[in-house]
Design a protein around this motif. Structure first.
Motif, PDB file in Angstrom:
ATOM      1  N   PHE A  80     -14.606 -36.561  -2.398  1.00 39.35           N
ATOM      2  CA  PHE A  80     -15.502 -36.354  -3.422  1.00 39.35           C
ATOM      3  C   PHE A  80     -14.536 -35.761  -4.377  1.00 39.35           C
ATOM      4  N   PHE A  81     -14.890 -35.745  -5.877  1.00 42.22           N
ATOM      5  CA  PHE A  81     -14.048 -35.204  -6.999  1.00 42.22           C
ATOM      6  C   PHE A  81     -15.056 -34.494  -8.056  1.00 42.22           C
ATOM      7  N   ASP A  82     -14.958 -33.314  -8.369  1.00 41.36           N
ATOM      8  CA  ASP A  82     -15.496 -32.592  -9.162  1.00 41.36           C
ATOM      9  C   ASP A  82     -14.655 -32.544 -10.306  1.00 41.36           C
ATOM     10  N   LYS A  83     -14.884 -32.990 -11.509  1.00 39.10           N
ATOM     11  CA  LYS A  83     -14.085 -33.173 -12.691  1.00 39.10           C
ATOM     12  C   LYS A  83     -14.083 -31.756 -13.392  1.00 39.10           C
ATOM     13  N   PRO A  84     -15.366 -31.138 -13.491  1.00 38.95           N
ATOM     14  CA  PRO A  84     -15.442 -29.941 -14.387  1.00 38.95           C
ATOM     15  C   PRO A  84     -14.361 -28.607 -13.802  1.00 38.95           C
ATOM     16  N   THR A  85     -14.426 -28.678 -12.526  1.00 36.38           N
ATOM     17  CA  THR A  85     -13.629 -27.721 -11.808  1.00 36.38           C
ATOM     18  C   THR A  85     -12.018 -28.127 -11.503  1.00 36.38           C
ATOM     19  N   ALA A  86     -11.725 -29.656 -11.680  1.00 31.00           N
ATOM     20  CA  ALA A  86     -10.782 -30.168 -11.222  1.00 31.00           C
ATOM     21  C   ALA A  86     -10.413 -30.272  -9.652  1.00 31.00           C
ATOM     22  N   ARG A  87     -11.533 -30.211  -9.156  1.00 29.45           N
ATOM     23  CA  ARG A  87     -11.438 -30.063  -7.622  1.00 29.45           C
ATOM     24  C   ARG A  87     -11.507 -31.322  -6.677  1.00 29.45           C
TER      25      ARG A  87
END
Length: 1617
Positions: A1176-1183
């Motif tokens: 998974f990749f969460d762009k807003p939190t750069a996670r």
């Protein structure tokens, strides 16, 4: 009178001496009882042996005074293969009957004074039978002296001319004469022996000085009774021992004993009568080799119809090696080779005619023919090729192997020469090279067998070389050199010398690669006569005028000649003043590596190297790997007489990224022999230029003429030779080059044209079509890997053989089927990306490769009639079936690979080794006797047996006993996929007799591996599936959920897990040297700035600044000066990481996975087993989050990896695994900051909890850290660092060095100033030195070139050259100096520098292509002119119409880019400039910036090539002087030789001296207004000399060095000319 009396007395005494030589009266027949025994095996009782016994009566009678007849009667042959001594000999009745007629034919021989002369026998007596007679005659060979009782001589016998020791004594009671004769069979002037496969091996004399692997001796005892005419030979006994071990005799050895007894029975009146046949001269007493040369000792076949037998074996091999290799395939292949050796040319023709049109049979025949190794095979292959019956690949494959395995004689050599010179061969370069190289190898083998071989064998090659030299045919010269190198004949030294660059011969103009090949051609000559090659190699190595690569290769040859201490010391002395750093580094590293050699044959060289290394500076040991090096490593075990050595020669050129040449060689030692097994050499000369260089600059005559006109003022300027882009490689086996390849630009362009032409597309189309229709391939490949034999006669007259065979047969059955939907278009090249995305590909493939290897080692008797030997037999058989299916749906982003079940054999791998005693004869093949060398029963009774049999000297060894026969089966099942693997091991040996390596090997050993289905539901297939894109979530087989610790369920789970972990901790063993860290599982983050390390005061001065706290950057700031940076507690950063994780523990709740990977086993019960991965990749939190979980129903094991980019300076990751990701965890933090005053990066690992096995091994490993740290140059300090934390800090003091600090529990390691091979683009203030204002592609290219290309720059008046050497340049006013130019004849560019007379500001002039570019300063700004026309800054960037030249703004100045012309960048700013040349121009430049070749000791090279010691003289030599003061350049100076103003006294007389280096002086009519001192060399002559010193003054020698003034600014009068 007294003299006469003395003479008469001596004559009387001599007449009374007894004649000890056996005499046979002419009227009597002497009858003897004869017995001969040959027995081989281990000397201990209770083990098996194999042998032969011959019994008969011998009748001897005289025909004439010196001619006798000998006849054997009642012959009987026995064979033996059994447990010694309890098993009896078995009569070989059928063999005796078959040979009785031959054995009883009388033979005739000459005999006088105890010496056997010529031997005569009818043609009906075979060589094997006649050799048995020679064994009896050998007993009669007695060289007895009348005046000496103890003496030594070289005596001829059946085994050759060997050193023999005699002792003669007389029993006064019985009057019997006893003669004892001892022969040392290892010291023979002429030894009768045949070697096969050993001709290219070297005898390691030093290896066998103290320890022997083969011992041979014979003792003869005679009892003679005085007789009327001489002495009667009453009894003779012979005992001969041949003892061999592959290791050393002190560790046990197999032996072959030969015993003979000849006992007088009676005299008869009946004479021996010769048969009615012609008695032909059959040689002398020396043994005559018969058919045993072509007889393979591991099997005995009665060859009655070779053609039919060949067909039978061939059919067996073809039929039984289709889908899977047969167990006995290697042995059958050897049987085929044996039959082919016995076949005639007619047999070959018949077999070929029958099978040449059947592809499978044809391949087997062509694979077997080279292994036959007879001259007939070369002839047959040649005829078939010239007749067009063999394709070129078939012929090359067969002839390469055949030339290496053929038995060499003069006929074979001439046959190979005719093939090499044939017109058809000449039209195929690859074939001609192979045959020519084989021709040279044949000569080398022949000269080993015949040391006096004629040089006429090489005449065709010498003539070819001479013709090629006359035509300057480089490829032909290269080939001739390689052939001469293979032959290694001393007579080739003269032709090779013509191609060596010695004494300024024409060879100096040849390409470097040819000179290198000429030097390498000396290597095999050096092995035969090192004193012949040493002077030549030393001269080449010390000649500084030669190319460095030639000198380094000469060093390789020199050190292979095993130089003496004196020669090595001379080389070390010359190295002290060596100016070429590549050569210095290479020789020093070579000598240094020789000091570590342990092989006996190099012991003297190692000692000499120890002396030489002490004479050299240790500074050479600190040179980087950018310089050339020689690396050697070896291991040699003297007791076992085995060893191996490896050498690597890396010839670098600082001007290139790739090494100029690399040579790697392996050498092996075994049983007193040594061989260079494999050598591979690669030369990359010009390959970098070919890869990186843009199309060559246009050959514009105008441009070159203009640049030459500019440079004509440089005194004696010499252009560098143009190097043709080239790469080459060669391979050597056992010191012989078997193949080489040369790649030049023409070949590369031809290959590119083929690759981009229509043919590859047609092949691709045909391959795809075949795949869709289905491909079924079945191939078998046999190979005789090794055939090494040594055959020599025994005293009995039968041959003894030591041999080793290795054969392999491999088969493969492959079926491939592809389905492509929708079908591909007819024109594949027209296929679009969109069409490709919509394509669905399915592929199914099944392969069944198998291989069988058999190895045999034999010691014993081997003839065409009978074999009796001990044999070691090893077998390996492997079958690896597999079946896979692959699917690719590009549109849906789904890719799947499946492993499908296949039918498994009983055993997928089997290895066995056994030692046997074998006896067999040709007349009764069914009565073959094979007995294990170590019987099972002897092992079981070994304890009681050894206690009584072992003698005292073995009592120490009896304490170590081998166990009883070992038999064990180990099985293990692989979970989920239900596959069970079993390994069955069986072993028993003879170590109960002696604790030695040989006895551990003897016996029977086997291991078999099997795979089968385990109990449980069957597995249909194994799947690996990858789903990319938005459909990834749909493919997950099990829903992923993570426990929330805040919920009641989560708290209950954590409580239960805590109880489990505490139980584990209680059960964990606690050691005194460590503390348990499990009680506190969560380690709270603390500020990393509070370092707890305790430093010793001895290291404070060097590392104090590095032990300062690590200072981090603010979350939102870019790197600033460390004094202004504020520290942020790690607690806050850690909490931010935890806060982000707590907000959304499982990213799957908010975002879809980007990829899903499922690995599982599909079973018939449909139970889910396997693992799945979701990313998974969460762009807003750069996670980023990765979760791996088991898909089994009740399995909650997971691995969770979380990574968050907290700021541009910090990344934090956490990896947790175990039940619900709660059992174990490791947190990693990476952050940028400063350490002391340097930019730094820190990595920190917090080990929250690890499995017990990991911590256990980590503690064991920590014991070795201090030693490893010392070996790698780290300093170690004991410290109380955090228990569960590892900290790595890397600081960057400069862009080319690192400081490293590692903190682990209980210790801190540090190392400063670690050199980096590349430049890191971080400035001292922490900023990144990359310009972000240019387009991305150009920025990336520029960055790469910035830190890889050679760079020259100037700040104020100090120039830093391409080689990073700095010197001050006192610039003359208004005169151009050559900064950098292309020094090849292409003259692609010239960069000039001038200081303005008025402003004294510098400006650059760049000449390239059809333009002149001027960079100059106007105020504080950089300006540019092109062809004298001003170019406004606002119009930049400028691009030349050809596209090869650009001018751009950069920082505070301007940059010119012309990589295709060799100039990567020329940067100019006010008061500063920088030049970067392209990589492929390194080593080809000259000027103030140097050659960019890494040779700092040769930096000050003037245009004429003269090496000056003065930087001022060097800088001024590159000035473009004026012809008159009217020049438009406004330069008012010239270069001239000056006279030394002060008086000079040289050699006691007054002299006048003139400079041999040009000095900058004002033109006539001009006066200097500024000068600078310069120290230069002067040449002096007597003041009375009338010679004109100015003629060739710059080539004179230097007599003294003095300082004079050089003019750098002049003022001229108006009247100046």
């Amino acid at each position: 009178m007294r003299a006469v009396v003395l003479a008469l007395t001596l004559a009387f005494v001599a007449s009374q001496q007894i004649n000890h030589v056996p005499e046979f009266a002419p009227d009597k027949t002497y009858v003897y009882k004869y017995e001969a025994l040959l027995l081989g095996g281990l000397p201990q009782e209770g083990l098996a042996r194999a042998g032969i016994k011959v019994n008969s009566k011998v009748h001897l009678s005289a025909m004439t005074e010196n001619t006798f007849l000998m006849k054997l009667t009642e012959p009987l042959i026995h064979e033996y293969a059994g447990i010694w001594p309890k098993d009896p000999f078995v009569p070989a009745s059928k063999l005796t009957a078959a040979l009785a007629a031959q054995l009883q034919i009388p033979i005739k021989f000459e005999y006088a004074n105890g010496v056997v002369g010529k031997v005569f026998a009818p043609e009906a007596v075979s060589p094997t039978v006649l050799n048995l007679h020679r064994g009896i005659l050998n007993i009669l060979q007695l060289n007895l002296k009348k005046t000496q009782n103890i003496y030594e001589l070289q005596e001829a016998g059946s085994q050759g001319v060997c050193r023999t020791h005699y002792v003669i004594s007389e029993d006064p009671k019985t009057k019997h004469i006893t003669v004892t004769k001892s022969k040392d069979l290892k010291h023979c002037q002429e030894r009768i022996i045949k070697d096969t496969g050993l001709r290219l091996a070297e005898k390691c004399v030093e290896c066998t000085k103290r320890i022997k692997s083969l011992i041979e001796t014979a003792t003869y005892n005679y009892i003679m009774k005085p007789a009327a005419t001489g002495a009667l030979l009453a009894e003779a006994t012979v005992e001969e021992v041949h003892q061999f071990s592959p290791f050393s005799e002190i560790h046990g050895a197999a032996q072959m004993e030969a015993k003979q007894t000849l006992e007088f029975l009676e005299n008869e009146k009946t004479p021996v009568v010769p048969i009615k046949a012609d008695y032909l001269a059959r040689g002398s007493l020396q043994y005559e080799f018969a058919t045993e040369i072509h007889q393979i000792p591991i099997q005995l076949m009665k060859i009655s119809d070779p053609k039919a037998q060949i067909v039978e074996v061939l059919k067996h091999l073809v039929v039984n090696n289709v889908a899977m290799v047969h167990d006995d395939a290697p042995l059958k292949f050897l049987q085929l080779v044996q039959l082919l050796r016995a076949a005639t040319l007619e047999n070959f023709e018949a077999v070929w005619a029958q099978f040449k049109n059947e592809p499978v049979y044809r391949r087997w025949i062509l694979d077997a023919l080279p292994a036959v190794g007879t001259p007939l095979i070369i002839k047959l292959l040649k005829e078939k090729f010239l007749a067009g019956e063999l394709t070129l690949p078939e012929f090359i494959q067969a002839i390469v192997v055949a030339l290496q395995m053929v038995t060499v004689d003069l006929e074979t050599i001439q046959l190979t020469a005719s093939l090499a010179m044939h017109e058809k061969t000449a039209t195929i370069p690859a074939l001609r090279e192979v045959v020519m190289l084989g021709y040279g190898s044949m000569i080398a083998k022949h000269c080993v067998e015949v040391p006096t071989c004629s040089a006429d064998l090489l005449r065709p090659i010498h003539d070819t070389a001479a013709e090629a030299i006359a035509k300057n045919d480089i490829p032909e010269i290269t080939l001739a050199l390689k052939v001469l190198g293979n032959a290694g004949h001393p007579a080739s030294l003269k032709p090779i010398m013509k191609l060596l660059p010695v004494l300024k011969t024409a060879a100096a103009a040849l390409p470097i690669r040819v000179q290198v090949d000429a030097v390498l051609a000396l290597r095999n000559i050096a092995k035969k006569d090192h004193k012949l090659v040493q002077p030549v190699a030393l001269q080449l190595a010390l000649d500084r005028a030669l190319h460095p690569e030639v000198r380094m290769v000469a060093c390789i040859v020199l050190f292979e000649t095993k130089p003496s201490v004196a020669l090595m010391s001379s080389l070390a002395g010359a190295l002290k003043t060596e100016t070429n750093m590549q050569v210095a580094s290479f020789i020093y590293s070579h000598i240094k590596s020789l000091t570590r050699i342990t092989a006996p044959d190099m012991a003297a060289v190692a000692g000499a190297a120890h002396v030489a290394i002490k004479l050299l500076s240790p500074k050479l040991d600190r040179l980087s790997f950018h310089f050339s090096r020689a690396l050697k490593i070896d291991i040699y075990h003297s007791p076992l007489m085995v060893g191996a050595a490896g050498s690597a020669y890396i010839i670098n050129d600082a001007a290139t990224i790739l090494p100029r040449a690399v040579v790697a060689k392996t050498r092996a030692y075994l049983a007193g022999a040594a061989a260079d097994v494999l050598e591979i050499g690669v030369r990359t000369e010009g390959i970098q230029e070919a890869l990186l260089k843009s199309p060559a600059a246009e050959q514009n005559v105008d441009r070159i003429t203009k640049i030459k006109r500019t440079l004509r003022a440089l005194i004696n300027w010499k252009a560098l030779p143009t190097s043709q882009p080239l790469a080459s490689a060669y391979i050597k086996l056992f010191g012989q080059e078997v193949a080489f390849a040369t790649i030049d630009r023409t070949i590369i362009e031809h290959a590119i044209s083929l690759a981009t032409g229509p043919k590859p597309r047609e092949l691709l189309k045909a391959a795809l079509k075949a795949l869709q229709e289905g491909i079924a391939l079945q191939r078998a490949k046999p190979l005789l890997i090794a055939e090494v034999r040594r055959i020599w006669p025994t005293a009995v007259g039968l041959p003894m053989e030591l041999s080793m065979y290795s054969a392999v047969v491999g088969t493969a059955s492959i079926n491939v089927q592809a389905t492509i939907t929708p079908p591909l278009p007819e024109q594949i090249e027209t296929m679009t990306l969109e069409q490709l995305k919509n394509t669905n590909v399915q592929l199914q493939a099944e392969a069944r490769p198998s291989i069988a290897i058999q190895k045999f080692a034999v010691m014993g008797v081997n003839t065409a009639l009978i074999q009796a030997a001990v044999m070691a037999k090893g077998e390996i058989r492997i079958i690896a079936p597999g079946k896979v299916a692959a699917k690719a749906d590009i549109l849906k982003g789904n890719y799947k690979v499946e492993a499908l079940p296949v039918e498994l054999p009983e055993h997928i791998a089997a290895v066995s080794f056994e030692t046997l005693a074998v006896a067999r004869n040709i007349e009764n093949p069914t009565a073959e006797r094979i007995v294990p060398l170590v019987p099972e029963m002897s092992v079981q009774s070994s304890v009681s047996h050894t206690c009584t049999v072992l003698d005292n000297d073995m009592s120490a060894e009896s304490a170590v006993r081998a166990p009883a026969p070992f038999h064990q089966t180990l099985c293990a099942a692989v979970p989920y996929i239900e596959i069970k693997g079993c390994v069955e091991v069986h072993s028993h040996n003879a170590a109960f007799i002696r604790n030695a390596p040989l006895y551990y090997i003897l016996g029977q050993h086997s291991a078999r591996a099997a795979l089968s289905r385990a109990e449980g539901p069957a597995v249909e297939r194994l799947e690996l599936e990858v789903q990319v894109g938005p459909r990834a979530a749909e493919r997950l087989l099990k829903q992923i959920s993570l426990i929330d610790e805040e919920t009641p369920e989560g708290k209950a789970f954590l409580l239960k897990l805590k109880e489990i972990l505490e139980t584990e901790d209680k059960n964990r063993p606690v050691s005194s040297e460590s503390k348990s860290s499990s009680s506190s599982r969560i380690i709270s983050s603390s500020s990393s700035s509070s370092s707890g390390s305790s430093m010793s005061s001895s290291h404070v001065t060097e590392t104090a600044n590095l032990m300062e706290p690590f200072k981090k950057f603010h979350k939102d700031q870019h790197m600033t000066h460390h004094g202004d940076s504020k520290r942020v507690s790690s607690g806050s950063s850690a909490s931010s990481f935890e806060n982000i994780r707590k907000q959304t523990k499982y990213l799957g709740n908010t975002v879809s996975p980007v990829v899903a990977i499922i690995a599982r086993a599909v079973r018939v019960d449909h139970k889910l087993l396997g693992y799945q991965l979701a990313a998974f990749f969460d762009k807003p939190t750069a996670r980023v989050q990765l979760i791996v979980s088991s898909i089994a129903e009740n399995d909650n094991w997971k691995l969770c990896a979380d990574g968050v980019l907290l700021s541009k300076h910090k990344v934090t990751t956490k990896v947790a695994w175990g039940a619900e990701c709660q059992q174990y965890a490791v947190t990693t933090k990476a952050e940028a900051g400063i350490l002391g005053e340097y930019p730094a990066i820190r990595l920190e690992w917090e080990l929250e909890r690890l499995p017990n096995i990991v911590t256990s091994y980590a503690k064991k490993l920590s014991k070795y850290i201090p030693k490893a740290a010392l070996q790698t140059g780290f300093k170690l300090e004991r410290a109380t660092n955090k228990e569960n934390e590892i900290d790595l800090t890397v600081a960057l003091p400069t862009q080319r060095s690192l400081n490293v600090i590692v903190r682990i529990p209980e210790m801190t390691l540090s190392r400063m100033a670690i050199h980096l091979p590349v430049t890191v683009p971080i400035n001292p203030d922490g900023s990144i030195s990359i310009n972000f204002d240019q387009d991305t592609l150009f920025r990336i290219q520029n960055y790469i070139y910035d830190y890889t290309t050679a760079q020259c720059s100037m700040m104020e008046d100090a120039i830093t050259t391409f080689n990073n050497r700095r010197y001050k340049n006192e610039m003359p006013i208004s005169c151009y100096q050559v900064l950098a130019q292309d020094c090849t004849p292409e003259l692609k560019f010239v960069v000039l520098l001038k200081k303005d007379a008025e402003s004294e500001k510098k400006h650059l002039n760049i000449k390239l292509a059809d333009i002149n570019v001027d960079f100059y300063a106007l105020g504080s700004n950089a300006q540019v002119k092109m062809n004298e026309m001003e170019v406004p800054i606002s119009s930049l960037p400028y691009q030349h119409p050809s596209g090869s030249i650009q001018i751009r703004e950069k920082a505070d100045g301007l940059s010119l880019y012309a990589p295709s012309h060799g100039l990567q960048e020329v940067y100019f700013a006010n008061g500063h400039w920088k030049i970067q040349v392209a990589d492929w121009m390194k080593g080809q430049t000259c000027g103030l910036c140097g050659k960019a070749d890494g040779e700092i000791r040769q930096e000050y090279t003037t245009p004429s090539g003269y090496l000056t010691k003065s930087s001022v003289s060097f800088a001024h030599s590159w000035v473009l002087p004026a012809e008159s003061c009217r020049d438009a350049s406004q330069c008012r100076m010239k270069l001239e030789s000056v006279k030394l103003e002060k008086k000079a006294i040289l050699n006691g007389q007054e002299s006048k001296c003139y400079s041999v280096e040009p000095v900058l002086r004002c033109l006539p009519g001009c006066a200097p207004i500024r000068t600078t001192p310069v120290t230069i060399g002067f040449h002096c002559l007597s003041t009375d000399s009338n010679l004109n010193m100015f003629d060739g003054v710059y080539e004179k020698s230097v007599d003294l060095r003095e300082t004079t003034d050089a003019h750098v600014a002049c003022r001229c009068t108006e009247q100046c000319a």
